[in-house]
Write an enzyme that holds these catalytic residues in place. Structure first.
Site, PDB file in Angstrom:
ATOM      1  N   GLY A 109       0.817  -1.204   0.000  1.00  0.00           N
ATOM      2  CA  GLY A 109       0.000   0.000   0.000  1.00  0.00           C
ATOM      3  C   GLY A 109       0.851   1.255   0.000  1.00  0.00           C
ATOM      4  N   SER A 110       0.376   2.265   0.674  1.00  0.00           N
ATOM      5  CA  SER A 110       1.005   3.592   0.606  1.00  0.00           C
ATOM      6  C   SER A 110       2.371   3.668   1.263  1.00  0.00           C
ATOM      7  CB  SER A 110       0.078   4.625   1.249  1.00  0.00           C
ATOM      8  OG  SER A 110      -1.148   4.695   0.535  1.00  0.00           O
TER       9      SER A 110
END
Length: 675
Positions: free
Chosen positions: A309-310
């Site tokens: 993810g981020s």
């Protein structure tokens, strides 16, 4: 008258004459001769018995004595200990006895079977079957108790032997359980570090003739015992047992609170690359590994790949800056939170229009990152990911290390590149993510993670991935993520300079098409932000009550860092001191370990309230001078125990009310030296 005299004389003549008494005979000589004869017979009997014992029955008795006091044993050296960085024992072996037979040497099988059945509490038929096998070696019983071993030893039956084996003990039970792994009955490593370093830890085996005293104890000519020379080597880890406890405790609370399926947490010391904590939840106790399903043995931080993810966004920004494609103030239009690329719609959690690169990272805009990735191109972005270690084993010495999942850039479409730009479409392990952030924290130069303390020898020269300017700029952006109005606000710690990045990755559907409704919540934090001393990686798989990394994972980082820095004495005297604390100036990790069961490190929100004198203040982590000043304002001088300048424990506990009758003896501060 004459006649009367004549008659009287006749009477006198008829009376017997008196015989004089003879002296008594001396019989002492006879008695002496008799006693001498008896002793001679006894002496002759003893000599005859000695002759018989020595010459006739001697060989049989010598054999019996030899069997009683000498035995051939299969001797295996004790397995080496596993220690944490401060010498705390995490794994140790205890010896026990096992019984085996060599059927070809058993003279009387019935006698041997009867003795074994009585000593071990087994059936005669079972023992007879074992001693009757056509084999050179047969195990009879493993890990027998001392009473049974003593009975077998005293019996001295030919062909029946005792051998010393070892049982592995893990004193702190589930502490770093999956990382340590476990050993089987044969003292062979089966999982974790026990398997990875099995040859290093395993003691040597040999057959030895040992001598014993009447109590059955071994006698050694050298006073130490030849088995000492067979012992395996000691393995010292970079883990700190106390920090490991902090990580496991905070992680367990988060996974339980948000009903996650699994959680992992790594704490890394930036200057050395040492892994200080390797925590996973649910817990695993290697002392009772047979009671767990094999799936619970799995070290997921090393083996399992999850979409990051981020948390990978800082690397794309660093790569784009390194190649001169963007600057922190470069603008990107974020499409008001919704952007359709081909047949895929990319969404942000909030609506943004024009954002600079630093704000794209601060607000974690997927659309902004996708546009940066498209400018970067698949080949260049993949090259940076590859050099950072994604798609490669991180070389932490553990069995089954995962490479992660990342496709060749030639297979990426524009949509794939856009997804990879915000951490979807490829998967990494926790160890890979920690290693990549270590590069960023180390000024853009790669550094290996260390799990085994080898004294810092043979460290390979790292490869420069980013310039120092680029690394510093990205670290400054990560500080804004936490300390500004970014997504990492829940990781902020009063008095400390903190940076980090949240991650909320949607997991691929189990059906194999698209994404489902399960998520991975993560957070990677650095402290101090601009010159990191520690990196903490937190991952929670499939949390139910909330799936955002900022909510689920960031508080774990906050708890771990607060307690760790209190334990290490790194908390600043005041918030103003935090910004200037550089890792090069910070004291080294203490060589002392407090009890693992303790929990003396508190979040800094509590530590910051040390000046509140309405209750007992919290002074753990403060200098001794500062702590004494706090109590002095209440009119008290506490008792000091230990040596050093940093408070590591206090009594009474912080936050408890002051007693009605205050006496100085009631207040104790324990201190230790920070070297």
């Amino acid at each position: 008258m004459l006649k009367s005299r004549t008659a009287a004389n006749k009477k006198l003549k008829r009376q017997p004459k008196a015989v004089p008494a003879s002296p008594p005979k001396d019989r002492s000589g006879i008695r002496l001769v008799s006693v001498a004869a008896v002793f001679a017979l006894l002496w002759a009997g003893l000599w005859a018995r000695a002759w018989y014992v020595q010459l006739i029955d001697g060989p049989r008795l010598a054999a019996m004595a030899s069997r009683q006091h000498h035995a051939t044993e299969l001797v295996t050296g004790q397995r080496g200990d596993i220690l944490d960085r401060n010498g705390l024992v995490l794994a140790r072996s205890a010896d026990f006895k096992s019984v085996f037979v060599r059927p070809v040497e058993v003279a009387d099988r019935r006698e041997a079977a009867r003795m074994l059945a009585n000593a071990l509490g087994r059936t005669y038929a079972e023992m007879l079957t074992k001693v009757s096998r056509r084999s050179s070696f047969v195990w009879v019983a493993r890990e027998v108790d001392d009473k049974a071993a003593a009975r077998i030893r005293r019996a001295g039956v030919p062909g029946v032997y005792l051998t010393t084996e070892y049982s592995r003990l893990y004193p702190y039970r589930q502490l770093a359980g999956r990382l340590l792994g476990f050993v089987g009955t044969d003292d062979k490593g089966l999982e974790g570090l026990e398997l990875a370093f099995d040859e290093y830890l395993t003691g040597q085996s040999t057959r030895q003739v040992v001598q014993r005293d009447a109590a059955g104890r071994r006698l050694y000519m050298d006073g130490a015992g030849f088995a000492e020379g067979l012992k395996g080597k000691t393995l010292r880890l970079t883990l700190d047992a106390q920090i490991q406890f902090f990580a496991e405790d905070a992680l367990a609370a988060a996974v339980r609170r948000y009903e996650g399926a699994w959680g992992g947490c790594l704490v890394v010391d930036v200057p050395t690359g040492d892994i200080l904590a390797w925590a996973e939840y649910p817990p695993f106790n290697p002392n009772a590994y047979k009671g767990y399903a094999p799936s619970m043995w799995r070290n997921r931080l090393a083996m399992d790949a999850l979409e990051p993810g981020s948390t990978v966004k800082p690397f794309l920004i660093a790569a784009a800056m390194e190649d001169g494609l963007v600057q922190p103030d470069s603008l990107f239009f974020c499409e008001n939170g919704r952007w359709k690329l081909h047949d895929v719609t990319i969404r942000d959690t909030k609506r943004h229009q024009w954002l600079t690169v630093d704000k794209v990272l601060r607000y974690s805009s997927n659309i902004g990152m996708a546009k940066i990735g498209l400018e970067m191109g698949a080949a260049r972005y993949y090259d940076y990911l590859d050099r950072l270690g994604f798609g490669r084993r991180p070389d932490v010495p553990l069995p089954g290390e995962g490479r992660g999942i990342i496709r060749s850039p030639g297979e990426w479409r524009e949509v794939d590149l856009a997804a990879a730009s915000f951490g979807q479409g490829f998967a990494v392990t926790g160890a890979q993510l920690a290693k990549a952030y270590l590069t960023l924290a180390n000024g853009g130069v790669t550094r290996p993670l260390r799990l085994v303390d080898d004294g810092g020898q043979n460290q390979p020269r790292g490869e420069r991935i980013f310039s120092e300017q680029t690394s510093a700029a990205v670290l400054a952006m990560l500080r804004e993520v936490v300390e500004g109005d970014g997504t990492g606000r829940h990781a902020d710690i009063a008095g400390l300079d903190v940076g980090g990045k949240t991650g909320t990755a949607q997991k691929a559907s189990r059906s194999g098409s698209g994404y489902g409704d399960e998520y991975v919540a993560s957070f990677v934090g650095l402290v101090p932000a601009l010159n990191p001393r520690h990196i903490v990686v937190v991952t929670v798989d499939n949390p139910r009550k909330s799936h955002y990394g900022s909510v689920v994972a960031a508080p774990v980082f906050k708890s771990v860092v607060s307690r760790t820095w209190a334990y290490l004495g790194l908390l600043p005297e005041s918030p103003a001191d935090a910004g200037g604390l550089a890792s090069a100036d910070a004291p080294e990790v203490s060589g002392r370990v407090m009890p693992v069961a303790g929990s003396f490190g508190r979040p800094s929100a509590v530590v910051a309230a040390a000046d509140d004198l309405t209750v007992v203040p919290d002074v753990v982590g403060r200098s001794l001078r500062s702590a004494v000043e706090v109590f002095a304002r209440k009119g008290l001088i506490p008792e000091i125990k230990g040596h050093g300048g940093t408070v590591v424990r206090q009594q009474p506990a912080a936050g408890s009310p002051w007693p009605d009758n205050i006496t100085e003896s009631q207040y104790v501060l324990w201190v230790m030296e920070q070297s």
